[in-house]
Write a protein that holds these residues in place. Structure first.
Motif, PDB file in Angstrom:
ATOM      1  N   ASP A  54       0.796  -1.221   0.000  1.00 26.33           N
ATOM      2  CA  ASP A  54       0.000   0.000   0.000  1.00 26.33           C
ATOM      3  C   ASP A  54       0.832   1.276   0.000  1.00 26.33           C
ATOM      4  O   ASP A  54       0.292   2.380   0.059  1.00 26.33           O
ATOM      5  CB  ASP A  54      -0.939   0.019   1.210  1.00 26.33           C
ATOM      6  N   GLY A  55       2.149   1.143  -0.062  1.00 28.86           N
ATOM      7  CA  GLY A  55       2.999   2.309  -0.054  1.00 28.86           C
ATOM      8  C   GLY A  55       3.167   2.938   1.303  1.00 28.86           C
ATOM      9  O   GLY A  55       3.742   4.030   1.418  1.00 28.86           O
ATOM     10  N   LYS A  56       2.720   2.267   2.357  1.00 26.91           N
ATOM     11  CA  LYS A  56       2.806   2.833   3.700  1.00 26.91           C
ATOM     12  C   LYS A  56       3.439   1.862   4.691  1.00 26.91           C
ATOM     13  O   LYS A  56       4.310   2.236   5.465  1.00 26.91           O
ATOM     14  CB  LYS A  56       1.418   3.233   4.187  1.00 26.91           C
TER      15      LYS A  56
ATOM     16  N   TRP B 288      13.446   5.799   2.815  1.00 22.99           N
ATOM     17  CA  TRP B 288      12.860   5.785   1.474  1.00 22.99           C
ATOM     18  C   TRP B 288      12.081   7.064   1.226  1.00 22.99           C
ATOM     19  O   TRP B 288      11.742   7.807   2.151  1.00 22.99           O
ATOM     20  CB  TRP B 288      12.030   4.545   1.236  1.00 22.99           C
ATOM     21  N   ALA B 289      11.825   7.356  -0.077  1.00 21.95           N
ATOM     22  CA  ALA B 289      11.176   8.600  -0.474  1.00 21.95           C
ATOM     23  C   ALA B 289      10.481   8.420  -1.816  1.00 21.95           C
ATOM     24  O   ALA B 289      10.714   7.444  -2.539  1.00 21.95           O
ATOM     25  CB  ALA B 289      12.198   9.728  -0.562  1.00 21.95           C
ATOM     26  N   ASP B 290       9.630   9.406  -2.157  1.00 22.60           N
ATOM     27  CA  ASP B 290       8.934   9.482  -3.436  1.00 22.60           C
ATOM     28  C   ASP B 290       9.600  10.575  -4.263  1.00 22.60           C
ATOM     29  O   ASP B 290       9.764  11.702  -3.786  1.00 22.60           O
ATOM     30  CB  ASP B 290       7.462   9.826  -3.178  1.00 22.60           C
ATOM     31  N   THR B 291      10.020  10.256  -5.501  1.00 23.42           N
ATOM     32  CA  THR B 291      10.718  11.231  -6.330  1.00 23.42           C
ATOM     33  C   THR B 291       9.800  11.859  -7.377  1.00 23.42           C
ATOM     34  O   THR B 291      10.266  12.359  -8.397  1.00 23.42           O
ATOM     35  CB  THR B 291      11.925  10.592  -7.044  1.00 23.42           C
ATOM     36  N   ALA B 292       8.472  11.860  -7.134  1.00 23.29           N
ATOM     37  CA  ALA B 292       7.538  12.404  -8.116  1.00 23.29           C
ATOM     38  C   ALA B 292       7.836  13.859  -8.458  1.00 23.29           C
ATOM     39  O   ALA B 292       7.492  14.331  -9.540  1.00 23.29           O
ATOM     40  CB  ALA B 292       6.100  12.269  -7.608  1.00 23.29           C
ATOM     41  N   GLY B 293       8.476  14.568  -7.544  1.00 23.34           N
ATOM     42  CA  GLY B 293       8.822  15.962  -7.814  1.00 23.34           C
ATOM     43  C   GLY B 293      10.108  16.136  -8.580  1.00 23.34           C
ATOM     44  O   GLY B 293      10.584  17.263  -8.732  1.00 23.34           O
ATOM     45  N   GLY B 294      10.697  15.056  -9.071  1.00 19.74           N
ATOM     46  CA  GLY B 294      11.961  15.150  -9.787  1.00 19.74           C
ATOM     47  C   GLY B 294      13.101  15.390  -8.817  1.00 19.74           C
ATOM     48  O   GLY B 294      13.587  14.464  -8.171  1.00 19.74           O
TER      49      GLY B 294
ATOM     50  N   PRO C  36       6.888   9.555   1.225  1.00 23.04           N
ATOM     51  CA  PRO C  36       6.066   8.617   0.448  1.00 23.04           C
ATOM     52  C   PRO C  36       4.695   8.348   1.069  1.00 23.04           C
ATOM     53  O   PRO C  36       3.812   7.826   0.396  1.00 23.04           O
ATOM     54  CB  PRO C  36       6.910   7.347   0.413  1.00 23.04           C
ATOM     55  N   VAL C  37       4.515   8.684   2.334  1.00 23.83           N
ATOM     56  CA  VAL C  37       3.235   8.436   3.009  1.00 23.83           C
ATOM     57  C   VAL C  37       2.350   9.673   3.019  1.00 23.83           C
ATOM     58  O   VAL C  37       1.180   9.628   2.658  1.00 23.83           O
ATOM     59  CB  VAL C  37       3.478   7.938   4.450  1.00 23.83           C
ATOM     60  N   THR C  38       2.909  10.821   3.382  1.00 28.13           N
ATOM     61  CA  THR C  38       2.108  12.038   3.516  1.00 28.13           C
ATOM     62  C   THR C  38       2.111  12.901   2.261  1.00 28.13           C
ATOM     63  O   THR C  38       1.223  13.737   2.080  1.00 28.13           O
ATOM     64  CB  THR C  38       2.617  12.882   4.683  1.00 28.13           C
ATOM     65  N   GLY C  39       3.116  12.743   1.409  1.00 26.02           N
ATOM     66  CA  GLY C  39       3.227  13.578   0.224  1.00 26.02           C
ATOM     67  C   GLY C  39       3.863  14.936   0.477  1.00 26.02           C
ATOM     68  O   GLY C  39       4.059  15.715  -0.459  1.00 26.02           O
TER      69      GLY C  39
END
Length: 304
Positions: free
Chosen positions: A19-21, A260-266, A272-275
């Motif tokens: 679930d990404g969390k 870990w992290a989300d690289t959606a912002g380049g 990755p959980v809260t955005g």
């Protein structure tokens, strides 16, 4: 995600999130051990793991996960390396790339067709290309891309595309961003168009820098320091229509924890959980430690 242990623990471990969390408890990949980081890639309904053996073993090994458990480790015939391999899936097959054993600075490749590995082949006409491990990506790109540091004392990061993952031409090798000087580059394709790339690399102080391009490595954004501290690079995983997630370890002055992290912002990495914008030290996976950067891959049904 898969990783080797910390300090004297060369065993390979793995975990997954649906679930990404929440991540499942860490488990061993039985029989698998490595001095270096492993590599992960999903292909034709299976998740593949490749790694270099624990020193002094320089052979490359692989195993597959079918959703229930891992197969036993098997050697990749004829493949030996002083560093970690890179593993990537394309339309044609599962590709494995590596630096040669010992002082052999040539790059090598093989491909798995679902039954067996092809005999190893040397890339770039056998020219010495790198003193370290390569990185590879084919997610969101029309080409298979390699990133690697130079040979000898050259720490400049280079990139090269291949139309099918098998044909490589030294004339297509491109020098990366001017500040990209590192032994441990990491590479991911970005969603939104062909040949958009995200490149990350650590400097000698443990700061991780990243840059993006939208034109097949022709022009790069100004490098930005990510909210990451690592001496050995970053693991990327992307899928579908979304940008990659990142994982890293070996934070200077820390205790080798995994984050870990989300690289959606380049170049603007997010929680990755809260955005929200990621801050240094956030999103540590408690209890997980590694002496090398983890590997990541998207497998099965994803959460977005």
């Amino acid at each position: 995600m898969a990783w080797r242990g910390s300090f004297g623990d060369t065993r390979l471990w793995w975990s997954q999130t649906r679930d990404g969390k929440i991540w499942s408890p860490q488990q061993r990949v039985f029989g698998a051990a490595s001095t270096e980081k492993p590599a992960l890639a999903a292909w034709r309904g299976l998740l593949y793991l490749a790694w270099r053996g624990a020193a002094p073993d320089q052979a490359l090994w692989w195993a597959a996960y079918d959703g229930r458990g891992w197969s036993g480790p098997r050697p990749v015939p004829g493949a030996v390396s002083s560093h970690a391999p890179a593993l990537v899936a394309s339309r044609g097959g599962l590709h494995l790339y590596w630096k040669g054993a010992g002082g052999d600075e040539r790059l090598w490749q093989t491909m798995f067709d679902g039954r067996s590995w092809l005999p190893p082949q040397v890339l770039f006409d056998g020219w010495p290309m790198t003193a370290s491990r390569p990185a590879a990506t084919a997610t969101h790109t029309a080409s298979v891309w390699l990133a690697f540091t130079g040979a000898g004392q050259d720490r400049t990061v280079h990139l090269c595309p291949s139309p099918d993952g098998l044909l490589w031409n030294h004339r297509d090798v491109i020098v990366g961003p001017a500040m990209a000087v590192s032994a441990w580059p990491s590479l991911a394709g970005r969603a939104g168009g062909a040949e958009r790339l995200l490149l990350a690399w650590p400097d000698h102080d443990g700061r991780v820098w990243c840059a993006v391009c939208d034109d097949a490595a022709g022009h790069w954004s100004l490098p930005v320091a990510a909210p990451v501290r690592s001496l050995r690079g970053v693991g990327f995983a992307g899928w579908g229509t979304v940008d990659a997630y990142a994982a890293w370890a070996v934070a200077p002055e820390e205790d080798y924890g995994i984050f870990w992290a989300d690289t959606a912002g380049g170049t603007a990495w997010r929680d990755p959980v809260t955005g929200s914008v990621l801050r240094p030290g956030q999103r540590r996976l408690e209890g997980w430690v590694s002496l090398r950067e983890p590997a990541m891959a998207a497998f099965g049904r994803m959460w977005r």
